[in-house]
Each structure stands twice: as C-alpha cells, then as structure tokens.
Design a protein around this motif. Structure first.
Motif, PDB file in Angstrom:
ATOM      1  N   GLY A 286       3.377  12.588   7.723  1.00 44.69           N
ATOM      2  CA  GLY A 286       3.695  13.101   6.396  1.00 44.69           C
ATOM      3  C   GLY A 286       2.874  12.419   5.317  1.00 44.69           C
ATOM      4  O   GLY A 286       1.935  11.684   5.586  1.00 44.69           O
ATOM      5  N   GLU A 287       3.246  12.693   4.061  1.00 41.89           N
ATOM      6  CA  GLU A 287       2.519  12.186   2.903  1.00 41.89           C
ATOM      7  C   GLU A 287       3.372  11.231   2.089  1.00 41.89           C
ATOM      8  O   GLU A 287       4.581  11.329   2.090  1.00 41.89           O
ATOM      9  N   LYS A 288       2.695  10.328   1.359  1.00 44.95           N
ATOM     10  CA  LYS A 288       3.415   9.418   0.457  1.00 44.95           C
ATOM     11  C   LYS A 288       3.546  10.110  -0.892  1.00 44.95           C
ATOM     12  O   LYS A 288       2.782   9.885  -1.815  1.00 44.95           O
ATOM     13  N   LYS A 289       4.470  11.036  -0.975  1.00 45.94           N
ATOM     14  CA  LYS A 289       4.741  11.730  -2.226  1.00 45.94           C
ATOM     15  C   LYS A 289       6.242  11.854  -2.344  1.00 45.94           C
ATOM     16  O   LYS A 289       6.922  12.238  -1.396  1.00 45.94           O
TER      17      LYS A 289
ATOM     18  N   GLY B 213       0.847  -1.187   0.000  1.00 43.96           N
ATOM     19  CA  GLY B 213       0.000   0.000   0.000  1.00 43.96           C
ATOM     20  C   GLY B 213       0.881   1.235   0.000  1.00 43.96           C
ATOM     21  O   GLY B 213       1.756   1.386  -0.847  1.00 43.96           O
ATOM     22  N   GLU B 214       0.675   2.105   0.985  1.00 43.13           N
ATOM     23  CA  GLU B 214       1.467   3.330   1.070  1.00 43.13           C
ATOM     24  C   GLU B 214       2.750   3.171   1.889  1.00 43.13           C
ATOM     25  O   GLU B 214       3.546   4.088   1.985  1.00 43.13           O
ATOM     26  N   ILE B 215       2.944   2.017   2.498  1.00 39.31           N
ATOM     27  CA  ILE B 215       4.138   1.757   3.308  1.00 39.31           C
ATOM     28  C   ILE B 215       5.210   1.132   2.418  1.00 39.31           C
ATOM     29  O   ILE B 215       4.944   0.185   1.687  1.00 39.31           O
ATOM     30  N   THR B 216       6.418   1.676   2.488  1.00 38.10           N
ATOM     31  CA  THR B 216       7.513   1.210   1.639  1.00 38.10           C
ATOM     32  C   THR B 216       8.707   0.796   2.495  1.00 38.10           C
ATOM     33  O   THR B 216       9.092   1.514   3.415  1.00 38.10           O
ATOM     34  N   LEU B 217       9.277  -0.368   2.165  1.00 41.33           N
ATOM     35  CA  LEU B 217      10.513  -0.817   2.801  1.00 41.33           C
ATOM     36  C   LEU B 217      11.602  -0.882   1.741  1.00 41.33           C
ATOM     37  O   LEU B 217      11.342  -1.315   0.610  1.00 41.33           O
ATOM     38  N   GLN B 218      12.812  -0.453   2.096  1.00 38.11           N
ATOM     39  CA  GLN B 218      13.991  -0.646   1.248  1.00 38.11           C
ATOM     40  C   GLN B 218      14.963  -1.507   2.035  1.00 38.11           C
ATOM     41  O   GLN B 218      15.253  -1.216   3.197  1.00 38.11           O
TER      42      GLN B 218
ATOM     43  N   ILE C  73      17.583  -1.671   6.694  1.00 36.46           N
ATOM     44  CA  ILE C  73      16.165  -1.697   6.339  1.00 36.46           C
ATOM     45  C   ILE C  73      15.634  -0.291   6.584  1.00 36.46           C
ATOM     46  O   ILE C  73      15.708   0.221   7.699  1.00 36.46           O
ATOM     47  N   GLY C  74      15.144   0.331   5.528  1.00 36.18           N
ATOM     48  CA  GLY C  74      14.514   1.640   5.640  1.00 36.18           C
ATOM     49  C   GLY C  74      13.010   1.453   5.502  1.00 36.18           C
ATOM     50  O   GLY C  74      12.556   0.711   4.633  1.00 36.18           O
ATOM     51  N   ILE C  75      12.239   2.099   6.356  1.00 39.11           N
ATOM     52  CA  ILE C  75      10.782   1.972   6.322  1.00 39.11           C
ATOM     53  C   ILE C  75      10.192   3.376   6.264  1.00 39.11           C
ATOM     54  O   ILE C  75      10.438   4.187   7.156  1.00 39.11           O
ATOM     55  N   ASP C  76       9.426   3.659   5.195  1.00 36.61           N
ATOM     56  CA  ASP C  76       8.735   4.937   5.054  1.00 36.61           C
ATOM     57  C   ASP C  76       7.257   4.721   5.339  1.00 36.61           C
ATOM     58  O   ASP C  76       6.605   3.919   4.673  1.00 36.61           O
ATOM     59  N   ILE C  77       6.746   5.444   6.338  1.00 39.21           N
ATOM     60  CA  ILE C  77       5.364   5.263   6.779  1.00 39.21           C
ATOM     61  C   ILE C  77       4.665   6.625   6.774  1.00 39.21           C
ATOM     62  O   ILE C  77       5.011   7.502   7.563  1.00 39.21           O
ATOM     63  N   PRO C  78       3.656   6.804   5.906  1.00 39.41           N
ATOM     64  CA  PRO C  78       2.924   8.073   5.899  1.00 39.41           C
ATOM     65  C   PRO C  78       1.898   8.143   7.027  1.00 39.41           C
ATOM     66  O   PRO C  78       1.623   7.153   7.700  1.00 39.41           O
ATOM     67  N   ASP C  79       1.323   9.308   7.186  1.00 39.85           N
ATOM     68  CA  ASP C  79       0.321   9.567   8.222  1.00 39.85           C
ATOM     69  C   ASP C  79      -0.844   8.580   8.119  1.00 39.85           C
ATOM     70  O   ASP C  79      -1.263   8.211   7.029  1.00 39.85           O
ATOM     71  N   GLY C  80      -1.333   8.138   9.270  1.00 38.60           N
ATOM     72  CA  GLY C  80      -2.480   7.232   9.306  1.00 38.60           C
ATOM     73  C   GLY C  80      -2.108   5.764   9.249  1.00 38.60           C
ATOM     74  O   GLY C  80      -2.977   4.897   9.245  1.00 38.60           O
ATOM     75  N   HIS C  81      -0.830   5.452   9.195  1.00 47.47           N
ATOM     76  CA  HIS C  81      -0.369   4.058   9.126  1.00 47.47           C
ATOM     77  C   HIS C  81       0.622   3.782  10.244  1.00 47.47           C
ATOM     78  O   HIS C  81       1.271   4.689  10.763  1.00 47.47           O
TER      79      HIS C  81
ATOM     80  N   LEU D 199      13.665 -11.821   6.441  1.00 49.26           N
ATOM     81  CA  LEU D 199      13.201 -10.647   7.162  1.00 49.26           C
ATOM     82  C   LEU D 199      12.157 -11.046   8.197  1.00 49.26           C
ATOM     83  O   LEU D 199      11.439 -12.034   8.008  1.00 49.26           O
ATOM     84  N   PRO D 200      12.044 -10.302   9.282  1.00 43.95           N
ATOM     85  CA  PRO D 200      11.122 -10.673  10.361  1.00 43.95           C
ATOM     86  C   PRO D 200       9.660 -10.414   9.983  1.00 43.95           C
ATOM     87  O   PRO D 200       9.364  -9.586   9.112  1.00 43.95           O
ATOM     88  N   ALA D 201       8.762 -11.093  10.666  1.00 45.58           N
ATOM     89  CA  ALA D 201       7.330 -10.841  10.491  1.00 45.58           C
ATOM     90  C   ALA D 201       6.980  -9.516  11.170  1.00 45.58           C
ATOM     91  O   ALA D 201       7.574  -9.144  12.181  1.00 45.58           O
ATOM     92  N   ILE D 202       6.017  -8.815  10.581  1.00 39.50           N
ATOM     93  CA  ILE D 202       5.587  -7.531  11.125  1.00 39.50           C
ATOM     94  C   ILE D 202       4.065  -7.428  11.041  1.00 39.50           C
ATOM     95  O   ILE D 202       3.410  -8.253  10.386  1.00 39.50           O
ATOM     96  N   LEU D 203       3.526  -6.422  11.695  1.00 42.11           N
ATOM     97  CA  LEU D 203       2.124  -6.055  11.517  1.00 42.11           C
ATOM     98  C   LEU D 203       2.100  -4.753  10.731  1.00 42.11           C
ATOM     99  O   LEU D 203       2.784  -3.787  11.105  1.00 42.11           O
ATOM    100  N   LEU D 204       1.353  -4.724   9.630  1.00 38.58           N
ATOM    101  CA  LEU D 204       1.150  -3.500   8.866  1.00 38.58           C
ATOM    102  C   LEU D 204      -0.272  -3.032   9.144  1.00 38.58           C
ATOM    103  O   LEU D 204      -1.227  -3.721   8.774  1.00 38.58           O
ATOM    104  N   ASP D 205      -0.413  -1.913   9.811  1.00 35.34           N
ATOM    105  CA  ASP D 205      -1.732  -1.405  10.219  1.00 35.34           C
ATOM    106  C   ASP D 205      -2.527  -2.485  10.945  1.00 35.34           C
ATOM    107  O   ASP D 205      -3.725  -2.656  10.734  1.00 35.34           O
ATOM    108  N   GLY D 206      -1.839  -3.277  11.781  1.00 39.18           N
ATOM    109  CA  GLY D 206      -2.484  -4.301  12.594  1.00 39.18           C
ATOM    110  C   GLY D 206      -2.670  -5.644  11.915  1.00 39.18           C
ATOM    111  O   GLY D 206      -3.101  -6.599  12.549  1.00 39.18           O
ATOM    112  N   GLU D 207      -2.330  -5.756  10.623  1.00 39.81           N
ATOM    113  CA  GLU D 207      -2.482  -7.007   9.882  1.00 39.81           C
ATOM    114  C   GLU D 207      -1.147  -7.749   9.825  1.00 39.81           C
ATOM    115  O   GLU D 207      -0.138  -7.170   9.403  1.00 39.81           O
ATOM    116  N   PRO D 208      -1.130  -9.044  10.222  1.00 44.06           N
ATOM    117  CA  PRO D 208       0.122  -9.818  10.144  1.00 44.06           C
ATOM    118  C   PRO D 208       0.632  -9.891   8.698  1.00 44.06           C
ATOM    119  O   PRO D 208      -0.143 -10.144   7.779  1.00 44.06           O
TER     120      PRO D 208
END
Length: 188
Positions: A123-126, A54-59, A73-81, A158-167
């Motif tokens: 912030g925003e995903k732009k 979605g709007e979450i990006t990992l490098q 590991i870089g993680i970009d997370i916009p507002d609301g996530h 890579l480890p397991a994570i929750l994205l917005d609460g979803e495994p």
C-alpha cells in the motif's frame, strides 16, 4: 432553568456531531519527546505515542478502560519497506516479558493472522479519513503484550528492530495512569 437549557443545547450539538463528553481512564505518555495523538478519530486523551521513521510509522499505547491492561504496538509499513523484529521480548518496569506475536489482517481468511518476524509492507503512505479501497493503505501490523495489572506507572523499553535492514533502537517510554473528561466519538 436557563442552565438546564444550556446543558441540553450543548449535549444536542455534541450528539449531532457524533460525540459525547464522557469520563475516560487511560495511561498518558510522560514527557515522551515524540508526537502524541488521541484515540479513534483523534478524540479523547492524547495517549498514543507516534514514532515515525521515514515512511514507517509506529503507534505505541496502553489499552484504556480495561482491568487487564495491554501494551499495543501498531506498525504501518508501506510498499517497498520491511521491519524485522530482533527479539520476542520487551522490558516492562525492568522485567523481561514476551512481546506477543505480530498480527496482520488477512482478507482471504477474514481474520487477523500471526506473521513475522519479518513484516513486509504494502500500500501507500497516505492518510485518508474515508477509504473505500483499503488496499491502498499501508499494511498494518499489531502486537499486543499483556501487562501486569493494577500498576500506576509502566516503563517500557521497546525492542530493537531492523528498519529496511538497518538496526534501529526504539526508545523507552513511560506511561502513567490518568483520567479526565473528554469528547468521545459514538459513530467512529
């Protein structure tokens, strides 16, 4: 004589553009099945794997040009996530290692500070090449894990994570030692 003039002209154009040709030693993703990009300003070898959810990006990449390799590991997370790290371990060549702390820039302290395990976006995903107000960018988190030195191949689960609460299970990635001659930015 003509060959020397051509080399000088090509080098001059590269310098005017802010790039030079240079040998680069790096770890390239092996059949990642995901988008790959180059380093700063998109130059150099495509040694970074980009995972978009979605709007979450990992490098994900292995730091280049060093005798002490590290998984970054870089993680970009916009507002609301938000992203929650479910473990502090990562598998490297089948061996469990400490993942390393998640860090984010704190403007008030003018330093990277340890955060987590829940990483909250802003912030925003732009994407913009030139940004005068960095507060509009997605919040950026960095995780650095030292790797065993002098290996030609790294298999990283890579480890397991929750994205917005979803495994969400992240993939296994393989990187191998490589080198080449690449256009490298000098002003970026």
């Amino acid at each position: 004589m003509g060959m020397i003039i051509r080399v000088i002209l090509i080098a001059s154009v590269g310098l005017l553009a802010g790039c030079v040709m240079a040998p680069v030693h790096y770890y390239e993703p092996v059949d990642p099945g995901y988008k790959t990009i180059g380093g700063p300003c998109g130059a150099g070898p495509e040694d970074r794997v980009v995972l978009e959810y979605g709007e979450i990006t990992l490098q994900v990449f292995i730091e280049r040009e060093t005798d002490r390799p590290a998984l970054l590991i870089g993680i970009d997370i916009p507002d609301g996530h938000f992203v929650t790290l479910l473990t502090d371990q990562v598998l490297i060549n089948g061996e469990s290692r400490d993942l390393g702390p998640a860090r984010a820039w704190n403007a008030a302290q003018a330093a990277l500070v340890t955060v987590g395990p829940e990483l909250v976006g802003s912030g925003e995903k732009k994407f913009r090449w030139i940004v005068s107000d960095t507060s509009v960018l997605p919040r950026h988190f960095t995780i650095e894990t030292p790797l065993p030195p002098a290996l030609d191949v790294y298999r990283i689960q890579l480890p397991a994570i929750l994205l917005d609460g979803e495994p969400t299970g992240l993939p296994e990635l393989t990187f191998r030692k490589a080198s080449g001659l690449f256009s490298t930015p000098i002003n970026c």
